[in-house]
Design an enzyme around this catalytic site. Structure first.
Site, mmCIF file in Angstrom:
data_model
loop_
_atom_site.group_PDB
_atom_site.id
_atom_site.type_symbol
_atom_site.label_atom_id
_atom_site.label_comp_id
_atom_site.label_asym_id
_atom_site.label_seq_id
_atom_site.Cartn_x
_atom_site.Cartn_y
_atom_site.Cartn_z
ATOM 1 N N GLU A 36 0.820 -1.211 0.000
ATOM 2 C CA GLU A 36 0.000 0.000 0.000
ATOM 3 C C GLU A 36 0.852 1.257 0.000
ATOM 4 O O GLU A 36 0.520 2.244 -0.656
ATOM 5 C CB GLU A 36 -0.964 -0.011 1.188
ATOM 6 C CG GLU A 36 -2.093 -1.024 1.058
ATOM 7 C CD GLU A 36 -2.950 -0.803 -0.166
ATOM 8 O OE1 GLU A 36 -3.050 0.354 -0.636
ATOM 9 O OE2 GLU A 36 -3.530 -1.774 -0.675
ATOM 10 N N TYR A 119 -6.875 6.443 3.966
ATOM 11 C CA TYR A 119 -6.929 5.390 2.956
ATOM 12 C C TYR A 119 -6.111 4.166 3.367
ATOM 13 O O TYR A 119 -6.594 3.031 3.311
ATOM 14 C CB TYR A 119 -6.425 5.890 1.593
ATOM 15 C CG TYR A 119 -6.101 4.727 0.692
ATOM 16 C CD1 TYR A 119 -7.120 4.019 0.067
ATOM 17 C CD2 TYR A 119 -4.789 4.269 0.550
ATOM 18 C CE1 TYR A 119 -6.839 2.894 -0.689
ATOM 19 C CE2 TYR A 119 -4.511 3.149 -0.205
ATOM 20 C CZ TYR A 119 -5.543 2.472 -0.827
ATOM 21 O OH TYR A 119 -5.258 1.345 -1.557
ATOM 22 N N ASP A 137 -9.488 4.704 -2.953
ATOM 23 C CA ASP A 137 -8.331 5.200 -3.697
ATOM 24 C C ASP A 137 -8.831 5.842 -4.986
ATOM 25 O O ASP A 137 -10.042 5.923 -5.238
ATOM 26 C CB ASP A 137 -7.310 4.079 -3.950
ATOM 27 C CG ASP A 137 -7.667 3.214 -5.152
ATOM 28 O OD1 ASP A 137 -8.882 3.102 -5.483
ATOM 29 O OD2 ASP A 137 -6.752 2.634 -5.754
#
Length: 290
Positions: A36, A119, A137
């Site tokens: 990520e 996020y 996202d």
């Protein structure tokens, strides 16, 4: 909020999802977290080799935490936005010190880690632990903008209305919600792309509000393009490349060779120092952070 999108999108994902290392069971929560950080504003093709090297060198947060932050910057290579490497190192250090070396399951604890925002906390909780969170996202926001709102692109920054849309679409069951998060992200990455959406391949084309409206062109503020050549960001990258490849401190004269324009070069170097990516050792000598 229409929820008849769940089954077709998840079924499509079951048949079309890419086999990516961070999606495999052996990736674990740390592998998900590393991916990520690396995937922010960076395509999968560039991330894959760096990710594999990173996990082979630092298979746990504790392994990374024992090394200087400069080694994280060095291993980041040419992924770009190298402050992400410092943030990942800081998160690993906090995990090692505060969580027994295990990536926390709790969303609030994830959000409290250095370098982790809304996020990333939701993505790790969802993809690593199968929890129910709205994961917004750029790809997911674009899918929702088109399929639900009927606009070609989402706003520049995530809005409260987008969060309400995402929450309204979130399946009630945790495992299904986690699958939905991954599926909508993949749909945006592979089919509902920014420049050339392939509506003929889309499993929800018949339900897409934007397509049903005739695919109207974007009428909001001009969308920002990402320029690189000639920018301070390019100069920073060139300076960091020299420092990454060096085995010790680097003299100013060596750094001066990477860019002819002295004012911009100095500004870029000062920015790297201010961001903690470069350390002055003595006057005119620099290194990666220790």
């Amino acid at each position: 909020m229409s929820k008849d999108l769940h089954a077709p999108v998840i079924d499509w994902f079951d048949d079309n999802a890419r086999d990516l290392p961070w999606r495999r069971p052996d990736a674990g929560p740390w592998g998900v977290m590393v991916s990520e950080f690396m995937l922010q504003q960076t395509p999968v093709s560039r991330v894959l080799p760096v990710y594999e090297h990173w996990l082979s060198r630092w298979p746990t947060p504790a392994a990374l935490a024992t090394e200087p932050a400069g080694e994280a910057v060095r291993a980041w290579g040419r992924l770009g936005y190298p402050r992400r490497a410092l943030r990942l190192h800081a998160a690993a250090t906090a995990i090692a010190q505060l969580h027994g070396g295990e990536v926390p399951r709790d969303h609030a604890q994830l959000l409290a880690l250095p370098g982790i925002g809304e996020y990333t906390a939701a993505a790790v909780a969802s993809f690593a632990y199968g929890q129910r969170h709205a994961v917004l996202d750029t790809n997911v926001r674009r899918v929702f903008a088109r399929a639900v709102t009927g606009t070609q692109f989402p706003p520049q920054a995530t809005t409260a209305a987008e969060r309400r849309t995402a929450a309204g679409l979130l399946p009630a069951e945790e495992a299904v919600a986690a699958r939905w998060a991954a599926a909508t992200m993949e749909l945006g990455a592979l089919v509902c792309t920014a420049r050339s959406p392939e509506c003929v391949r889309c499993p929800i084309a018949a339900r897409c509000a934007w397509r049903l409206a005739g695919s109207p062109a974007h009428d909001g503020p001009p969308r920002r393009g990402q320029t690189y050549a000639g920018t301070d960001r390019q100069v920073r990258g060139k300076l960091l490349a020299v420092l990454r490849e060096a085995h010790g401190p680097v003299e100013q004269a060596v750094l001066d060779r990477v860019w002819d324009e002295p004012v911009q070069r100095a500004r870029a170097l000062d920015g790297l120092v201010a961001d903690g990516l470069v350390e002055p050792v003595e006057d005119g000598v620099y290194r990666l952070p220790g």
